[in-house]
Design an enzyme around this catalytic site. Sequence first.
Site, PDB file in Angstrom:
ATOM      1  N   ALA A 146     -55.295  -3.770  28.034  1.00  0.00           N
ATOM      2  CA  ALA A 146     -56.713  -3.641  28.359  1.00  0.00           C
ATOM      3  C   ALA A 146     -56.888  -2.530  29.389  1.00  0.00           C
ATOM      4  CB  ALA A 146     -57.272  -4.966  28.865  1.00  0.00           C
TER       5      ALA A 146
ATOM      6  N   ILE B  87     -57.529  -2.669  32.580  1.00  0.00           N
ATOM      7  CA  ILE B  87     -56.975  -2.917  33.908  1.00  0.00           C
ATOM      8  C   ILE B  87     -55.488  -3.231  33.866  1.00  0.00           C
ATOM      9  CG2 ILE B  87     -56.982  -4.613  35.806  1.00  0.00           C
ATOM     10  CD1 ILE B  87     -59.983  -4.597  35.705  1.00  0.00           C
TER      11      ILE B  87
ATOM     12  N   LYS C  70     -48.213  -9.982  33.362  1.00  0.00           N
ATOM     13  CA  LYS C  70     -49.431  -9.172  33.397  1.00  0.00           C
ATOM     14  C   LYS C  70     -49.235  -8.114  34.477  1.00  0.00           C
ATOM     15  CE  LYS C  70     -54.483  -9.725  33.727  1.00  0.00           C
ATOM     16  NZ  LYS C  70     -55.583 -10.727  33.895  1.00  0.00           N
TER      17      LYS C  70
ATOM     18  N   ASP D  42     -65.393 -17.052  30.083  1.00  0.00           N
ATOM     19  CA  ASP D  42     -65.141 -16.255  28.872  1.00  0.00           C
ATOM     20  C   ASP D  42     -64.324 -17.092  27.895  1.00  0.00           C
ATOM     21  OD1 ASP D  42     -65.264 -14.102  27.191  1.00  0.00           O
ATOM     22  OD2 ASP D  42     -63.627 -12.994  28.151  1.00  0.00           O
TER      23      ASP D  42
END
Length: 455
Positions: A146, A148, A165, A302
Amino acid sequence: MTNSSTSRNSAGKKVATTAGPAGSDSELSKLFNVVSSGIKGAARLGQTATVLSRTGINWLRGQRPPAPQLLRETFESLGATYIKLGQFIASSPTFFPPEYVEEFQHCLDRTPPLPFPTMKAILEAEMEQPLDEIYSFIDPVPLASASIAQVHAARLVTGEDVVIKIQKPGVENILLTDLNFLYVSATILEKMAPKLSWTSLSGVIQEIQRTMMEECDFIQEANNLETFAKFLRDTDNDDATVPVVYKNFSSRRILTMERFFGVPLTDLESIRQFTPDPERTLITAMNTWFSSLTQCEFFHADVHAGNLMVLRDGRIGFIDFGIVGRIKPDTWAAVSDFMTAIMVGNFEGMASAMARIGITHVEVDEDQLAKDLKALYQRLDLSEMPDPTDLDPSRADDDVNALLMEMVRVGEQHGLHFPREFALLIKQFLYFDRYVHILAPEMDMFLDERLHRLH
Protein backbone atom coordinates in the site's frame (compact mmCIF):
# COMPACT_ATOMS: atom_id res chain seq x y z
CA MET A 1 34.01 15.03 27.09
CA THR A 2 30.46 13.70 27.49
CA ASN A 3 28.75 11.15 29.67
CA SER A 4 26.79 8.45 27.86
CA SER A 5 23.91 6.35 29.10
CA THR A 6 21.08 4.28 27.70
CA SER A 7 17.35 4.80 27.77
CA ARG A 8 14.37 3.28 26.03
CA ASN A 9 12.34 4.83 23.27
CA SER A 10 8.57 4.49 22.89
CA ALA A 11 9.02 1.06 21.31
CA GLY A 12 10.91 -0.16 24.35
CA LYS A 13 14.20 -0.28 22.46
CA LYS A 14 17.51 0.82 23.93
CA VAL A 15 18.91 4.02 22.52
CA ALA A 16 22.14 5.79 23.33
CA THR A 17 21.90 9.24 24.90
CA THR A 18 24.62 11.75 25.61
CA ALA A 19 24.90 14.70 27.95
CA GLY A 20 27.32 17.51 27.29
CA PRO A 21 27.77 21.18 26.66
CA ALA A 22 26.28 23.10 23.77
CA GLY A 23 28.01 22.14 20.56
CA SER A 24 28.40 18.52 21.68
CA ASP A 25 27.79 15.54 19.41
CA SER A 26 24.18 15.44 20.63
CA GLU A 27 23.53 19.05 19.60
CA LEU A 28 25.25 18.50 16.27
CA SER A 29 23.10 15.42 15.71
CA LYS A 30 19.93 17.41 16.38
CA LEU A 31 21.09 20.14 14.02
CA PHE A 32 21.88 17.54 11.36
CA ASN A 33 18.39 16.02 11.72
CA VAL A 34 16.75 19.44 11.38
CA VAL A 35 18.79 20.29 8.30
CA SER A 36 18.20 16.83 6.83
CA SER A 37 14.43 17.13 7.36
CA GLY A 38 14.48 20.58 5.80
CA ILE A 39 16.35 19.33 2.75
CA LYS A 40 14.00 16.36 2.36
CA GLY A 41 11.01 18.67 2.78
CA ALA A 42 12.33 21.04 0.13
CA ALA A 43 12.96 18.10 -2.19
CA ARG A 44 9.40 16.89 -1.66
CA LEU A 45 7.99 20.33 -2.47
CA GLY A 46 10.10 20.25 -5.61
CA GLN A 47 8.62 16.87 -6.57
CA THR A 48 5.13 18.25 -5.97
CA ALA A 49 5.84 21.29 -8.14
CA THR A 50 7.16 19.00 -10.92
CA VAL A 51 4.00 16.85 -10.93
CA LEU A 52 1.73 19.92 -10.91
CA SER A 53 3.74 21.52 -13.72
CA ARG A 54 3.48 18.36 -15.81
CA THR A 55 -0.28 18.29 -15.23
CA GLY A 56 -0.54 21.93 -16.30
CA ILE A 57 1.50 21.33 -19.45
CA ASN A 58 -0.66 18.34 -20.41
CA TRP A 59 -3.73 20.52 -19.90
CA LEU A 60 -2.33 23.16 -22.25
CA ARG A 61 -1.60 20.43 -24.79
CA GLY A 62 -5.27 19.48 -24.80
CA GLN A 63 -5.34 16.56 -22.34
CA ARG A 64 -8.39 17.77 -20.45
CA PRO A 65 -10.36 15.05 -18.64
CA PRO A 66 -13.21 16.11 -16.31
CA ALA A 67 -11.95 18.04 -13.28
CA PRO A 68 -12.64 15.25 -10.72
CA GLN A 69 -10.76 12.70 -12.87
CA LEU A 70 -7.88 15.10 -13.43
CA LEU A 71 -7.58 15.73 -9.69
CA ARG A 72 -7.67 12.00 -8.88
CA GLU A 73 -4.98 11.20 -11.45
CA THR A 74 -2.84 14.05 -10.13
CA PHE A 75 -3.26 12.81 -6.55
CA GLU A 76 -2.19 9.31 -7.57
CA SER A 77 0.90 10.76 -9.25
CA LEU A 78 1.76 12.69 -6.08
CA GLY A 79 1.87 9.51 -3.99
CA ALA A 80 1.13 8.42 -0.42
CA THR A 81 -0.34 11.58 1.16
CA TYR A 82 -2.57 12.44 -1.74
CA ILE A 83 -3.75 8.86 -2.21
CA LYS A 84 -4.81 8.89 1.44
CA LEU A 85 -6.41 12.30 0.93
CA GLY A 86 -8.28 10.89 -2.06
CA GLN A 87 -9.59 8.05 0.07
CA PHE A 88 -10.65 10.58 2.71
CA ILE A 89 -12.60 12.44 0.02
CA ALA A 90 -14.18 9.16 -1.13
CA SER A 91 -15.43 8.37 2.38
CA SER A 92 -16.48 11.92 3.32
CA PRO A 93 -19.57 13.00 1.37
CA THR A 94 -20.17 15.42 4.22
CA PHE A 95 -17.30 17.61 3.09
CA PHE A 96 -16.95 17.25 -0.68
CA PRO A 97 -19.12 17.54 -3.85
CA PRO A 98 -20.75 14.28 -5.03
CA GLU A 99 -18.87 14.13 -8.33
CA TYR A 100 -15.53 14.21 -6.48
CA VAL A 101 -16.63 11.64 -3.91
CA GLU A 102 -17.71 9.34 -6.72
CA GLU A 103 -14.51 9.77 -8.73
CA PHE A 104 -12.24 9.17 -5.74
CA GLN A 105 -13.82 5.77 -5.18
CA HIS A 106 -11.27 4.71 -7.79
CA CYS A 107 -8.35 6.02 -5.74
CA LEU A 108 -7.11 2.65 -4.53
CA ASP A 109 -4.43 2.28 -1.87
CA ARG A 110 -2.51 -0.36 -3.81
CA THR A 111 0.92 0.61 -5.07
CA PRO A 112 3.73 -1.25 -6.85
CA PRO A 113 5.90 -3.05 -4.28
CA LEU A 114 9.35 -1.78 -3.46
CA PRO A 115 12.30 -4.18 -3.95
CA PHE A 116 12.77 -6.50 -1.00
CA PRO A 117 16.36 -5.32 -0.30
CA THR A 118 14.96 -1.83 0.31
CA MET A 119 12.40 -3.11 2.80
CA LYS A 120 14.91 -5.52 4.37
CA ALA A 121 17.27 -2.62 5.06
CA ILE A 122 14.53 -0.85 7.03
CA LEU A 123 13.78 -4.05 8.93
CA GLU A 124 17.47 -4.51 9.80
CA ALA A 125 17.78 -0.90 10.94
CA GLU A 126 14.79 -1.22 13.28
CA MET A 127 15.70 -4.55 14.89
CA GLU A 128 18.24 -4.82 17.72
CA GLN A 129 19.61 -8.17 16.58
CA PRO A 130 20.41 -9.91 13.28
CA LEU A 131 17.33 -10.91 11.34
CA ASP A 132 18.35 -14.56 11.18
CA GLU A 133 18.13 -14.65 14.97
CA ILE A 134 14.47 -13.54 14.75
CA TYR A 135 13.08 -14.96 11.51
CA SER A 136 13.86 -18.34 9.97
CA PHE A 137 12.16 -17.25 6.74
CA ILE A 138 10.92 -14.03 5.12
CA ASP A 139 9.08 -14.20 1.81
CA PRO A 140 10.64 -11.54 -0.47
CA VAL A 141 7.37 -11.34 -2.43
CA PRO A 142 4.95 -9.14 -0.44
CA LEU A 143 1.44 -10.24 0.45
CA ALA A 144 0.32 -6.63 -0.04
CA SER A 145 1.79 -3.24 -0.89
CA ALA A 146 0.00 0.00 0.00
CA SER A 147 1.05 3.65 0.02
CA ILE A 148 2.37 3.60 3.58
CA ALA A 149 3.56 0.03 4.17
CA GLN A 150 4.36 -3.33 2.65
CA VAL A 151 3.44 -6.69 4.22
CA HIS A 152 5.60 -9.81 4.01
CA ALA A 153 4.89 -13.33 5.24
CA ALA A 154 7.54 -14.77 7.55
CA ARG A 155 8.27 -17.41 10.17
CA LEU A 156 9.95 -16.86 13.54
CA VAL A 157 12.90 -19.00 14.56
CA THR A 158 10.58 -20.37 17.26
CA GLY A 159 8.25 -21.68 14.55
CA GLU A 160 5.30 -19.24 14.58
CA ASP A 161 3.92 -18.01 11.24
CA VAL A 162 3.80 -14.22 11.20
CA VAL A 163 3.40 -11.24 8.90
CA ILE A 164 5.73 -8.26 8.98
CA LYS A 165 4.29 -4.85 8.19
CA ILE A 166 7.18 -2.63 7.11
CA GLN A 167 6.78 1.12 6.66
CA LYS A 168 8.09 2.38 3.34
CA PRO A 169 11.13 4.70 3.43
CA GLY A 170 10.55 8.42 3.84
CA VAL A 171 6.76 8.10 4.18
CA GLU A 172 6.42 10.05 7.42
CA ASN A 173 8.51 12.99 6.19
CA ILE A 174 6.51 13.08 2.94
CA LEU A 175 3.22 13.08 4.84
CA LEU A 176 4.29 15.91 7.16
CA THR A 177 5.64 18.05 4.33
CA ASP A 178 2.57 17.53 2.15
CA LEU A 179 0.06 18.07 4.94
CA ASN A 180 1.76 21.21 6.24
CA PHE A 181 1.68 22.57 2.69
CA LEU A 182 -2.02 21.67 2.37
CA TYR A 183 -2.84 23.20 5.77
CA VAL A 184 -1.21 26.52 4.87
CA SER A 185 -2.97 26.49 1.48
CA ALA A 186 -6.36 25.74 3.10
CA THR A 187 -5.90 28.51 5.67
CA ILE A 188 -5.10 31.04 2.94
CA LEU A 189 -8.08 29.84 0.88
CA GLU A 190 -10.44 30.25 3.87
CA LYS A 191 -9.26 33.82 4.39
CA MET A 192 -9.82 34.59 0.71
CA ALA A 193 -13.27 32.91 0.70
CA PRO A 194 -14.85 33.33 4.16
CA LYS A 195 -17.87 31.19 3.19
CA LEU A 196 -15.56 28.17 3.25
CA SER A 197 -14.95 28.62 6.97
CA TRP A 198 -18.15 26.66 7.72
CA THR A 199 -16.72 23.60 5.97
CA SER A 200 -13.40 24.30 7.75
CA LEU A 201 -10.96 23.04 5.15
CA SER A 202 -8.05 23.61 7.51
CA GLY A 203 -9.88 21.58 10.15
CA VAL A 204 -10.36 18.77 7.63
CA ILE A 205 -6.64 18.82 6.86
CA GLN A 206 -5.84 18.66 10.58
CA GLU A 207 -8.14 15.65 10.96
CA ILE A 208 -6.49 13.96 7.98
CA GLN A 209 -3.08 14.65 9.48
CA ARG A 210 -4.11 13.13 12.80
CA THR A 211 -5.45 9.95 11.23
CA MET A 212 -2.54 9.59 8.80
CA MET A 213 0.11 10.03 11.47
CA GLU A 214 -1.70 7.43 13.57
CA GLU A 215 -1.46 5.05 10.60
CA CYS A 216 2.29 5.70 10.45
CA ASP A 217 2.71 4.83 14.13
CA PHE A 218 2.74 1.04 14.26
CA ILE A 219 3.14 1.19 18.05
CA GLN A 220 -0.32 2.78 18.12
CA GLU A 221 -1.68 0.05 15.84
CA ALA A 222 -0.12 -2.58 18.12
CA ASN A 223 -1.80 -0.89 21.09
CA ASN A 224 -5.11 -0.91 19.19
CA LEU A 225 -4.77 -4.66 18.63
CA GLU A 226 -4.04 -5.28 22.30
CA THR A 227 -6.91 -3.01 23.40
CA PHE A 228 -9.33 -4.88 21.16
CA ALA A 229 -7.99 -8.21 22.43
CA LYS A 230 -8.64 -7.03 26.00
CA PHE A 231 -12.17 -6.00 25.01
CA LEU A 232 -12.74 -9.53 23.69
CA ARG A 233 -11.45 -11.04 26.93
CA ASP A 234 -13.50 -8.68 29.11
CA THR A 235 -16.68 -9.59 27.21
CA ASP A 236 -15.90 -13.33 27.33
CA ASN A 237 -15.86 -13.44 23.56
CA ASP A 238 -13.99 -16.57 22.48
CA ASP A 239 -15.54 -16.63 19.01
CA ALA A 240 -13.61 -13.61 17.68
CA THR A 241 -9.92 -12.82 17.77
CA VAL A 242 -7.19 -10.45 16.61
CA PRO A 243 -3.57 -11.21 15.69
CA VAL A 244 -1.06 -11.51 18.51
CA VAL A 245 1.56 -8.76 18.37
CA TYR A 246 5.22 -9.66 18.86
CA LYS A 247 6.32 -6.45 20.55
CA ASN A 248 9.95 -7.51 20.88
CA PHE A 249 10.10 -7.60 17.08
CA SER A 250 8.06 -4.45 16.45
CA SER A 251 8.73 -0.72 16.50
CA ARG A 252 7.19 2.50 15.24
CA ARG A 253 7.98 1.41 11.66
CA ILE A 254 7.76 -2.37 11.98
CA LEU A 255 4.83 -4.52 13.13
CA THR A 256 5.36 -8.25 13.53
CA MET A 257 2.14 -10.09 14.26
CA GLU A 258 0.49 -13.47 14.06
CA ARG A 259 -0.47 -14.61 10.59
CA PHE A 260 -4.11 -15.61 10.17
CA PHE A 261 -5.12 -18.35 7.76
CA GLY A 262 -8.70 -18.17 6.57
CA VAL A 263 -11.08 -16.73 4.00
CA PRO A 264 -12.93 -13.40 3.60
CA LEU A 265 -16.39 -13.09 5.14
CA THR A 266 -17.91 -12.99 1.65
CA ASP A 267 -16.58 -16.41 0.54
CA LEU A 268 -19.63 -18.52 1.43
CA GLU A 269 -18.47 -21.80 -0.12
CA SER A 270 -15.10 -21.70 1.66
CA ILE A 271 -16.71 -20.62 4.93
CA ARG A 272 -18.84 -23.76 4.86
CA GLN A 273 -15.63 -25.80 5.01
CA PHE A 274 -14.73 -24.17 8.33
CA THR A 275 -18.13 -23.91 10.01
CA PRO A 276 -21.50 -25.64 9.54
CA ASP A 277 -23.39 -22.43 10.35
CA PRO A 278 -22.26 -19.37 8.33
CA GLU A 279 -25.22 -17.39 9.68
CA ARG A 280 -24.05 -17.85 13.27
CA THR A 281 -20.54 -16.82 12.22
CA LEU A 282 -21.93 -13.60 10.74
CA ILE A 283 -23.95 -12.89 13.88
CA THR A 284 -20.77 -13.32 15.93
CA ALA A 285 -18.94 -10.80 13.75
CA MET A 286 -21.77 -8.27 13.94
CA ASN A 287 -22.32 -8.62 17.68
CA THR A 288 -18.59 -8.24 18.29
CA TRP A 289 -18.48 -5.03 16.28
CA PHE A 290 -21.71 -3.64 17.75
CA SER A 291 -20.44 -4.32 21.28
CA SER A 292 -17.19 -2.49 20.57
CA LEU A 293 -19.13 0.72 19.90
CA THR A 294 -20.02 1.03 23.58
CA GLN A 295 -17.61 -1.28 25.40
CA CYS A 296 -14.29 -0.58 23.67
CA GLU A 297 -12.29 2.64 23.33
CA PHE A 298 -12.85 2.61 19.57
CA PHE A 299 -14.56 0.72 16.75
CA HIS A 300 -12.96 -0.87 13.70
CA ALA A 301 -13.61 1.69 10.97
CA ASP A 302 -12.97 -0.43 7.88
CA VAL A 303 -14.79 -3.79 8.09
CA HIS A 304 -14.60 -4.58 4.38
CA ALA A 305 -14.34 -8.27 3.54
CA GLY A 306 -10.54 -8.24 3.45
CA ASN A 307 -10.39 -7.18 7.11
CA LEU A 308 -12.89 -9.75 8.42
CA MET A 309 -11.74 -13.33 8.05
CA VAL A 310 -13.30 -16.66 8.94
CA LEU A 311 -10.41 -18.69 10.32
CA ARG A 312 -9.92 -22.41 9.89
CA ASP A 313 -11.20 -23.07 13.41
CA GLY A 314 -14.42 -21.14 12.66
CA ARG A 315 -13.55 -18.00 14.64
CA ILE A 316 -13.87 -14.49 13.23
CA GLY A 317 -10.57 -12.71 12.77
CA PHE A 318 -10.49 -8.91 12.83
CA ILE A 319 -7.34 -7.54 11.16
CA ASP A 320 -5.83 -4.16 10.21
CA PHE A 321 -6.47 -1.72 13.05
CA GLY A 322 -4.72 1.21 11.38
CA ILE A 323 -8.06 3.02 10.95
CA VAL A 324 -10.34 3.20 13.97
CA GLY A 325 -13.17 5.53 14.97
CA ARG A 326 -14.46 6.89 18.24
CA ILE A 327 -18.01 7.95 18.95
CA LYS A 328 -19.97 9.17 21.94
CA PRO A 329 -22.71 6.82 23.23
CA ASP A 330 -25.53 9.32 22.52
CA THR A 331 -24.31 9.85 18.96
CA TRP A 332 -24.10 6.10 18.41
CA ALA A 333 -27.67 5.71 19.70
CA ALA A 334 -28.83 8.35 17.22
CA VAL A 335 -26.99 6.66 14.33
CA SER A 336 -28.53 3.31 15.26
CA ASP A 337 -31.98 4.92 15.37
CA PHE A 338 -31.28 6.48 11.98
CA MET A 339 -30.40 3.14 10.39
CA THR A 340 -33.40 1.41 11.95
CA ALA A 341 -35.66 4.18 10.64
CA ILE A 342 -34.21 3.74 7.14
CA MET A 343 -34.92 0.03 7.15
CA VAL A 344 -38.56 0.43 8.18
CA GLY A 345 -39.20 3.58 6.13
CA ASN A 346 -39.88 5.82 9.16
CA PHE A 347 -39.09 9.25 7.75
CA GLU A 348 -39.96 11.13 10.93
CA GLY A 349 -37.56 8.87 12.82
CA MET A 350 -34.87 9.44 10.19
CA ALA A 351 -35.30 13.22 10.46
CA SER A 352 -35.21 13.19 14.25
CA ALA A 353 -32.07 11.05 14.32
CA MET A 354 -30.30 13.20 11.71
CA ALA A 355 -31.06 16.33 13.74
CA ARG A 356 -29.47 14.66 16.80
CA ILE A 357 -26.39 13.56 14.86
CA GLY A 358 -25.68 16.71 12.89
CA ILE A 359 -24.07 19.99 13.86
CA THR A 360 -26.09 23.04 12.92
CA HIS A 361 -26.23 26.81 13.37
CA VAL A 362 -29.93 26.99 12.55
CA GLU A 363 -33.16 25.50 13.85
CA VAL A 364 -34.00 22.38 11.87
CA ASP A 365 -37.56 21.88 10.62
CA GLU A 366 -37.81 18.14 11.24
CA ASP A 367 -41.25 17.85 9.60
CA GLN A 368 -39.96 19.33 6.34
CA LEU A 369 -36.80 17.24 6.57
CA ALA A 370 -38.95 14.13 6.91
CA LYS A 371 -40.95 15.13 3.81
CA ASP A 372 -37.76 15.67 1.80
CA LEU A 373 -36.41 12.30 2.92
CA LYS A 374 -39.66 10.69 1.83
CA ALA A 375 -39.32 12.33 -1.57
CA LEU A 376 -35.79 10.98 -1.80
CA TYR A 377 -37.02 7.52 -0.80
CA GLN A 378 -39.59 7.61 -3.59
CA ARG A 379 -36.97 8.71 -6.12
CA LEU A 380 -34.29 6.26 -5.01
CA ASP A 381 -35.42 2.94 -3.59
CA LEU A 382 -33.28 3.03 -0.44
CA SER A 383 -34.75 -0.26 0.72
CA GLU A 384 -32.74 -1.85 -2.10
CA MET A 385 -29.18 -2.18 -0.81
CA PRO A 386 -26.16 -2.77 -3.09
CA ASP A 387 -26.20 -6.05 -4.99
CA PRO A 388 -24.56 -8.51 -2.57
CA THR A 389 -23.44 -10.81 -5.37
CA ASP A 390 -21.28 -8.06 -6.82
CA LEU A 391 -18.05 -8.47 -4.89
CA ASP A 392 -16.02 -5.93 -6.84
CA PRO A 393 -14.85 -3.66 -3.96
CA SER A 394 -14.72 -0.45 -5.98
CA ARG A 395 -18.20 -1.05 -7.36
CA ALA A 396 -19.59 -1.92 -3.94
CA ASP A 397 -18.09 1.26 -2.51
CA ASP A 398 -19.75 3.23 -5.31
CA ASP A 399 -23.14 1.86 -4.26
CA VAL A 400 -22.53 2.44 -0.55
CA ASN A 401 -21.43 6.02 -1.00
CA ALA A 402 -24.16 6.83 -3.53
CA LEU A 403 -26.78 6.01 -0.91
CA LEU A 404 -24.94 7.88 1.80
CA MET A 405 -24.32 10.97 -0.34
CA GLU A 406 -27.98 11.40 -1.19
CA MET A 407 -29.07 11.20 2.45
CA VAL A 408 -26.33 13.58 3.58
CA ARG A 409 -27.16 16.01 0.79
CA VAL A 410 -30.76 16.29 1.98
CA GLY A 411 -29.60 16.88 5.55
CA GLU A 412 -27.18 19.58 4.46
CA GLN A 413 -29.97 21.40 2.63
CA HIS A 414 -31.54 21.78 6.08
CA GLY A 415 -28.35 23.23 7.60
CA LEU A 416 -27.00 20.01 9.10
CA HIS A 417 -23.27 19.29 9.04
CA PHE A 418 -22.36 15.70 9.93
CA PRO A 419 -19.20 14.49 11.68
CA ARG A 420 -17.01 12.12 9.70
CA GLU A 421 -17.69 9.33 12.22
CA PHE A 422 -21.27 9.36 10.94
CA ALA A 423 -20.10 8.46 7.44
CA LEU A 424 -17.74 5.81 8.84
CA LEU A 425 -20.49 4.19 10.89
CA ILE A 426 -23.04 4.16 8.10
CA LYS A 427 -20.47 2.64 5.76
CA GLN A 428 -19.82 -0.22 8.22
CA PHE A 429 -23.59 -0.77 8.53
CA LEU A 430 -23.86 -1.11 4.78
CA TYR A 431 -20.94 -3.54 4.67
CA PHE A 432 -22.71 -5.72 7.23
CA ASP A 433 -25.97 -5.48 5.31
CA ARG A 434 -24.13 -6.87 2.28
CA TYR A 435 -22.78 -9.76 4.36
CA VAL A 436 -26.31 -10.52 5.56
CA HIS A 437 -27.48 -10.84 1.96
CA ILE A 438 -24.65 -13.28 1.23
CA LEU A 439 -24.54 -15.43 4.37
CA ALA A 440 -28.03 -15.11 5.87
CA PRO A 441 -30.47 -13.74 3.26
CA GLU A 442 -33.53 -14.48 5.41
CA MET A 443 -32.22 -12.61 8.46
CA ASP A 444 -33.50 -9.12 9.28
CA MET A 445 -30.49 -7.12 10.40
CA PHE A 446 -32.55 -4.68 12.45
CA LEU A 447 -35.21 -6.94 13.95
CA ASP A 448 -33.35 -10.20 14.63
CA GLU A 449 -33.26 -10.69 18.41
CA ARG A 450 -29.91 -12.48 18.22
CA LEU A 451 -28.26 -9.16 17.37
CA HIS A 452 -27.66 -7.04 20.43
CA ARG A 453 -27.17 -3.87 18.42
CA LEU A 454 -28.65 -1.56 21.04
CA HIS A 455 -27.58 -3.36 24.21
